[in-house]
Design a protein around this motif. Structure first.
Motif, PDB file in Angstrom:
ATOM      1  N   UNK A 141      18.787 -25.409   7.131  1.00  0.00           N
ATOM      2  CA  UNK A 141      18.616 -27.215   7.216  1.00  0.00           C
ATOM      3  C   UNK A 141      18.470 -27.192   8.604  1.00  0.00           C
ATOM      4  N   UNK A 142      17.486 -28.399   8.598  1.00  0.00           N
ATOM      5  CA  UNK A 142      17.348 -29.348   9.974  1.00  0.00           C
ATOM      6  C   UNK A 142      18.400 -30.705   9.879  1.00  0.00           C
ATOM      7  N   UNK A 143      18.723 -30.891  10.964  1.00  0.00           N
ATOM      8  CA  UNK A 143      18.849 -32.501   9.899  1.00  0.00           C
ATOM      9  C   UNK A 143      19.560 -33.409  11.890  1.00  0.00           C
ATOM     10  N   UNK A 144      19.374 -34.326  11.348  1.00  0.00           N
ATOM     11  CA  UNK A 144      19.389 -35.295  12.890  1.00  0.00           C
ATOM     12  C   UNK A 144      20.331 -36.050  11.663  1.00  0.00           C
ATOM     13  N   UNK A 168      24.116 -39.435  18.949  1.00  0.00           N
ATOM     14  CA  UNK A 168      23.273 -38.828  18.465  1.00  0.00           C
ATOM     15  C   UNK A 168      23.532 -37.465  18.912  1.00  0.00           C
ATOM     16  N   UNK A 169      23.050 -36.523  17.007  1.00  0.00           N
ATOM     17  CA  UNK A 169      23.344 -35.000  16.703  1.00  0.00           C
ATOM     18  C   UNK A 169      22.204 -34.372  16.419  1.00  0.00           C
ATOM     19  N   UNK A 170      21.653 -33.583  16.632  1.00  0.00           N
ATOM     20  CA  UNK A 170      21.201 -33.216  16.377  1.00  0.00           C
ATOM     21  C   UNK A 170      21.056 -31.707  15.561  1.00  0.00           C
ATOM     22  N   UNK A 171      20.095 -30.857  14.818  1.00  0.00           N
ATOM     23  CA  UNK A 171      20.591 -29.780  14.290  1.00  0.00           C
ATOM     24  C   UNK A 171      18.856 -29.300  14.322  1.00  0.00           C
ATOM     25  N   UNK A 172      17.742 -28.204  14.990  1.00  0.00           N
ATOM     26  CA  UNK A 172      17.325 -27.757  14.669  1.00  0.00           C
ATOM     27  C   UNK A 172      16.936 -26.957  13.910  1.00  0.00           C
ATOM     28  N   UNK A 173      17.865 -25.463  14.079  1.00  0.00           N
ATOM     29  CA  UNK A 173      18.288 -24.842  13.628  1.00  0.00           C
ATOM     30  C   UNK A 173      19.070 -23.924  13.394  1.00  0.00           C
ATOM     31  N   UNK A 174      19.804 -22.802  13.151  1.00  0.00           N
ATOM     32  CA  UNK A 174      20.863 -22.307  13.104  1.00  0.00           C
ATOM     33  C   UNK A 174      21.370 -21.696  14.225  1.00  0.00           C
ATOM     34  N   UNK A 175      20.621 -22.045  15.146  1.00  0.00           N
ATOM     35  CA  UNK A 175      20.851 -21.514  16.612  1.00  0.00           C
ATOM     36  C   UNK A 175      21.229 -22.517  17.585  1.00  0.00           C
ATOM     37  N   UNK A 176      20.473 -23.791  17.600  1.00  0.00           N
ATOM     38  CA  UNK A 176      20.165 -24.973  18.119  1.00  0.00           C
ATOM     39  C   UNK A 176      20.422 -26.154  17.997  1.00  0.00           C
TER      40      UNK A 176
END
Length: 340
Positions: A141-144, A168-176
């Motif tokens: 999943x990708x989230x902001x 702000x918290x961002x997740x682009x993929x499982x590793x970033x």
């Protein structure tokens, strides 16, 4: 304490010195909140004076009379992207108002095939014998997420101002993933009883996004200017018409991607129109910076407002439609009313 303060700003300065401005780095923060605003083309900084004002223009929080809770759900691009917002706002003293807001934008079940490609010959070149091993296809999943702390204050009956601090918290993929911090500043001025002017400096501190991969991005400040005019057609408040306009002035050298540009400075516009019948039913239309028409409606019941907005992306490479619904619940009891 003084030494710790100096150390904090030195650390922040070091982080910023290694960061780069990137066009559209903070675009996920520009989607707006509330169905009323979307229906009006996101022309909102001179309009919002409820719990959504913490996002749009914190100066509007100074108008709150009662504590208010608001929530929003939006399905973008035929339910591909989910966008949610919730806030609680309350009056403080005689002239102030505060809000805590949470926004979320996410895409789930993104297929990851990076480990599933089988290179039969091991030469890094695709051949007819190469194939995808579907047992190794995973998803993520990708989230902001954004958490906003806002305060607005009236200087007098004409002028108000406010500020919003955002995490702000961002997740682009499982590793970033990334974290960030920024500040917005806003003002409002009732130049006439019917006419409101407003200005907001979004990401005025050049919001820093620091990624676990080592990348550091800076969200460039955006200056938003807005105006709204409330016309009481028959002077009995039965028929109210309010046109509104916002201009987003950016400094990211967007060039022809913006509606108007001169050198590195560009501007995009939002137009909105609202009609209210006896403050019970509202009909809305707008035109946004994506050159798209928006539509919506609202019902205002005692203590409860429900709003809906629609935007079609079908002409944009079959991206599908966007539907947004929101509600606002006001705790209209004497014990909760703003102090006089």
């Amino acid at each position: 304490m003084h030494r710790y303060t100096v150390l904090f700003f030195l650390l922040i300065g070091t982080q910023i010195s290694h960061a780069q401005f990137r066009a559209y780095a903070g675009e996920f923060l520009q989607l707006g909140t509330g169905a009323r605003s979307l229906a009006m083309g996101n022309a909102a900084i001179a309009v919002a004076n409820d719990a959504t004002a913490g996002y749009w223009n914190p100066a509007g929080l100074s108008d709150l009379l009662y504590p208010t809770v608001t929530g929003m759900h939006e399905a973008r691009f035929d339910n591909t992207v989910l966008h949610d917002f919730a806030a609680i706002a309350f009056p403080l003293g005689k002239n102030g108002g505060a809000a805590i807001s949470v926004l979320h934008i996410g895409i789930s079940d993104i297929k990851d095939t990076r480990s599933a490609f089988v290179d039969v010959y091991g030469d890094g070149i695709f051949h007819g014998d190469d194939y995808i091993d579907y047992s190794k296809v995973t998803s993520f999943g990708n989230y902001d997420w954004g958490i906003l702390f806002s305060y607005g204050q009236k200087k007098d009956s004409l002028f108000s101002y406010g500020a919003t601090a955002k995490l702000i918290f961002r997740k682009l993929d499982a590793e970033n993933h990334a974290t960030g911090f920024g500040v917005d500043l806003g003002v409002r001025y009732h130049i006439l009883p019917e006419l409101t002017l407003a200005a907001v400096g979004q990401d005025i501190t050049t919001t820093l996004l620091s990624y676990s991969s080592g990348t550091k991005e800076l969200v460039s400040p955006t200056l938003k200017l807005g105006a709204a005019y409330l016309w009481d057609i028959f002077s009995n408040t039965d028929h109210l018409v309010m046109p509104a306009i916002d201009a987003d002035i950016r400094f990211e050298n967007l060039g022809s991607q913006a509606e108007v540009h001169v050198g590195p400075v560009s501007s995009d516009f939002h137009f909105g129109l609202e009609y209210q019948f006896k403050k019970l039913i509202a009909l809305r239309a707008g035109y946004n910076d994506l050159k798209m028409l928006t539509l919506g409606a609202g019902v205002h019941l005692p203590r409860l407002s429900i709003d809906y907005a629609f935007q079609s992306f079908s002409a944009q490479d079959q991206l599908g439609n966007t539907h947004r619904i929101s509600f606002s619940l006001s705790l209209e009891q004497e014990k909760w009313k703003r102090q006089n």
